[in-house]
Design a protein around this motif. Sequence first.
Motif: not given
Length: 280
Positions: A15, A248-249
């Motif tokens: 992010d 994040g991911r």
Amino acid sequence: MIDLHTHTDRSDGSDPPERIPELAAAAGCTAVAITDHDRLDGIERARARGDELGVRVIGGCELSVGSDAGPLHLLAYFVEDGEGPLQAALSGVQDGRTGRNRRLAARLAELGLPASLEEIEAEAGGGGVGRPHVAAVLVRKGVVASVQEAFDVWLAAGRPAYVERPRLTLPEATAAIHASGGVAVVAHPFTIRPDAAELEEAVATMAAQGVDGLEALYGRYTPEERGTLAGLATRHGLAVTGGSDYHGRYKPDLQVGTGRGDLAVPDHVLDDLEARRRSN
Ligand code: AMP
Ligand code: ZN
Ligand code: FE
Ligand code: FE
């Protein structure tokens, strides 16, 4: 509630810095620290957004250091991008990372793994390159099914594609952090020793070498583990701190503020850290 451990796309989070205070506000946090690996250049962008939302953004970073007990991750708080002893040390650390990344790409080629330096750098999107970016390329190429599998099979210490990089020592790092007005906290301490009894002596040495706190309230620890580490910190006169380690991911199980859903770091943790900063 606060969160003192988050990563942005300036290092190996997914992010942009502005998104972190947005997620912190949504989770009900009053303050959030930006702790990218080896760099401080996401802090100002996050703070500008945090100011709009009424979320305090604490400047910080996460350093990989060598210690008597072995490699560990050290969090710095109340430090900012710009000039200073820590900032100068980080510049050398970033050069070491760049060299490591070139050697890592060469090792991947030797192993026949389809991840070139260009692809890895593209995955990092202009921020600092870390192993999670390598892992993401290997997932995309179908070599492994997940970022975690990429570490377990190839990238973790002791695995075939692991490449060392130069590190500061713990005393060097705490000295630079203090000289730049910050405090130093050992991240996810069970990474050093999974056994609390074995950690006891290591923590005594770390406290003597300038460490100010232990990250007891870590996103991936159980309530029992957090309690054990909080007791350990208190016995050695160290602050009890905490955070999610949001990426994040790249670490999809962890959310800002709440970690895996059961994390809640109280506001007074920040007051304790600030008091230690003044007395350093
Ligand atoms: P680097 O800065 O390139 O050395 O990569 C460090 C990043 O890799 C950190 O975000 C860690 O959380 C992640 N990492 C390191 N070891 C592992 C592991 N064994 N499994 C999953 N992630 C890891
Ligand atoms: Zn990371
Ligand atoms: Fe870490
Ligand atoms: Fe981290």
